[in-house]
Write a protein that holds these residues in place. Sequence first.
Motif, mmCIF file in Angstrom:
data_model
loop_
_atom_site.group_PDB
_atom_site.id
_atom_site.type_symbol
_atom_site.label_atom_id
_atom_site.label_comp_id
_atom_site.label_asym_id
_atom_site.label_seq_id
_atom_site.Cartn_x
_atom_site.Cartn_y
_atom_site.Cartn_z
ATOM 1 N N LEU A 105 0.364 -6.829 1.416
ATOM 2 C CA LEU A 105 1.674 -6.463 0.897
ATOM 3 C C LEU A 105 2.788 -7.153 1.685
ATOM 4 N N ALA A 106 2.621 -7.244 3.011
ATOM 5 C CA ALA A 106 3.632 -7.895 3.851
ATOM 6 C C ALA A 106 3.772 -9.366 3.483
ATOM 7 N N LEU A 140 -0.599 -4.592 -5.491
ATOM 8 C CA LEU A 140 -1.635 -3.568 -5.322
ATOM 9 C C LEU A 140 -2.085 -2.935 -6.630
ATOM 10 N N GLY A 141 -1.435 -3.301 -7.735
ATOM 11 C CA GLY A 141 -1.862 -2.765 -9.024
ATOM 12 C C GLY A 141 -1.454 -1.334 -9.275
ATOM 13 N N THR A 183 17.618 -0.782 4.866
ATOM 14 C CA THR A 183 16.209 -1.097 4.642
ATOM 15 C C THR A 183 15.740 -0.469 3.342
ATOM 16 N N ILE A 184 14.717 -1.091 2.752
ATOM 17 C CA ILE A 184 14.036 -0.530 1.588
ATOM 18 C C ILE A 184 12.792 0.189 2.099
ATOM 19 N N GLN A 185 12.648 1.452 1.711
ATOM 20 C CA GLN A 185 11.504 2.237 2.143
ATOM 21 C C GLN A 185 10.658 2.603 0.933
ATOM 22 N N LEU A 186 9.411 2.142 0.957
ATOM 23 C CA LEU A 186 8.462 2.426 -0.114
ATOM 24 C C LEU A 186 7.389 3.369 0.423
ATOM 25 N N ARG A 187 7.132 4.424 -0.314
ATOM 26 C CA ARG A 187 6.129 5.387 0.118
ATOM 27 C C ARG A 187 5.001 5.437 -0.890
ATOM 28 N N THR A 188 3.779 5.460 -0.376
ATOM 29 C CA THR A 188 2.606 5.453 -1.232
ATOM 30 C C THR A 188 1.457 6.158 -0.518
ATOM 31 N N GLU A 189 0.319 6.250 -1.190
ATOM 32 C CA GLU A 189 -0.863 6.828 -0.542
ATOM 33 C C GLU A 189 -1.301 5.913 0.597
ATOM 34 N N THR A 190 -2.107 6.461 1.472
ATOM 35 C CA THR A 190 -2.500 5.719 2.674
ATOM 36 C C THR A 190 -3.137 4.373 2.323
ATOM 37 N N LEU A 191 -2.590 3.311 2.910
ATOM 38 C CA LEU A 191 -3.085 1.957 2.662
ATOM 39 C C LEU A 191 -4.002 1.510 3.785
ATOM 40 N N SER A 192 -4.982 0.701 3.450
ATOM 41 C CA SER A 192 -5.827 0.099 4.468
ATOM 42 C C SER A 192 -5.047 -1.002 5.172
ATOM 43 N N SER A 193 -5.532 -1.435 6.321
ATOM 44 C CA SER A 193 -4.850 -2.495 7.063
ATOM 45 C C SER A 193 -4.828 -3.793 6.257
ATOM 46 N N GLN A 194 -5.890 -4.027 5.461
ATOM 47 C CA GLN A 194 -5.930 -5.229 4.639
ATOM 48 C C GLN A 194 -4.853 -5.185 3.551
ATOM 49 N N ASP A 195 -4.698 -4.017 2.891
ATOM 50 C CA ASP A 195 -3.676 -3.888 1.852
ATOM 51 C C ASP A 195 -2.274 -3.983 2.444
ATOM 52 N N ALA A 196 -2.073 -3.413 3.624
ATOM 53 C CA ALA A 196 -0.762 -3.481 4.271
ATOM 54 C C ALA A 196 -0.402 -4.923 4.610
ATOM 55 N N SER A 197 -1.383 -5.682 5.113
ATOM 56 C CA SER A 197 -1.155 -7.085 5.442
ATOM 57 C C SER A 197 -0.902 -7.912 4.173
#
Length: 348
Positions: free
Chosen positions: A129-130, A96-97, A113-127
């Motif tokens: 990243l997965a 995501l840069g 589990t690893i939990q990463l927190r960031t600003e709100t991601l769009s569905s495209q960015d979430a997909s």
Amino acid sequence: MSDEKSRTVWADEDYVGAKNQSFLSRLYTGTGAFDIVGKRKMWYVISAAIMLICLLSMIFRGFTPGIDFEGGTQVSLPASASVTTDAASEVFAKTLGQEPESAQTAGSGGSATIQLRTETLSSQDASKLAHAFADAFKPDVTVADVSSSDVSSTWGQEITRKMVIALLVFLVVVFIYIAVRFDREMSAAALVSLLFDVVATAGVYSLVGWEVTPAMVIGLLTVLGFSVYDTVVVFDKVEENTRSVFATSRRTFAEQTNLAVNQTLMRSINTTVISVLPIIALMVVAVWMLGIGTLKDLALIQLVGVVVGTYSSVFLASPMLVSLKERRKDVKRHTAKVLARREKVASA
């Protein structure tokens, strides 16, 4: 009345030989050998310096709001020997840069589990990243193993509002209770002590820079209750020692208060140690050994709060009480009477 005149006079027969006792003996017997109240100006300076540092940190450094307060997206994936917080953060930044706002491990063993927190991601960015995690950590991680959830800042704002209300109600109730149970000066001194606890504990949290979470808020309100308990214990002994202080001319109000602080000092230390040990165990076992990062917020705020609460009960509340009491005419007259008697005895 100056601090020098209000200090314990060792000529009193009850104090004979106390200075010759060892430190631990004086601590356990509560002879009044530790002149805490007489040196209250020093404690005021130390307390003011602590508050100034904490206030400056809160103003200029500020706090780090967690996702519950700021809103955003939390991405979770199973942890393993190869899937660590550093490795996951690196994949996140390449995909995501930008770096995640926080990365921590929750749980232990196979459920970690690893939990990463960031600003709100769009569905495209979430997909995106997965799929990036699945490619980087295969076969340990698949796309189905990666989950993301959005958290609205509205919930955090509601928690903040309720915390402020709860804190104000708590302070008012404590003020009224101590005023009814003891007197107004004790109530005012206890309130000053509690305000110091809030500023100092929150200031340390600001200095450390850990995220502000609901657990931190809950922990803050919890440690304030501990501080009130410790202050009430000391004030109860003060009331007992000063109940008939005007009927004699042996000791001043300040000296009787100092004796009460000494008599409860060992109890305060024991209570603090007993309270701190399980908190340290929580930090060592749960946070360090098991890697349950979500518990560190609660552990830190409680550890700092317990220590700060004990300090304020012993070195701030009681000295502040004496300063308020010595503004009264009857206390001033009695102090002058005691000192005049001692001068007469000394010159005889």
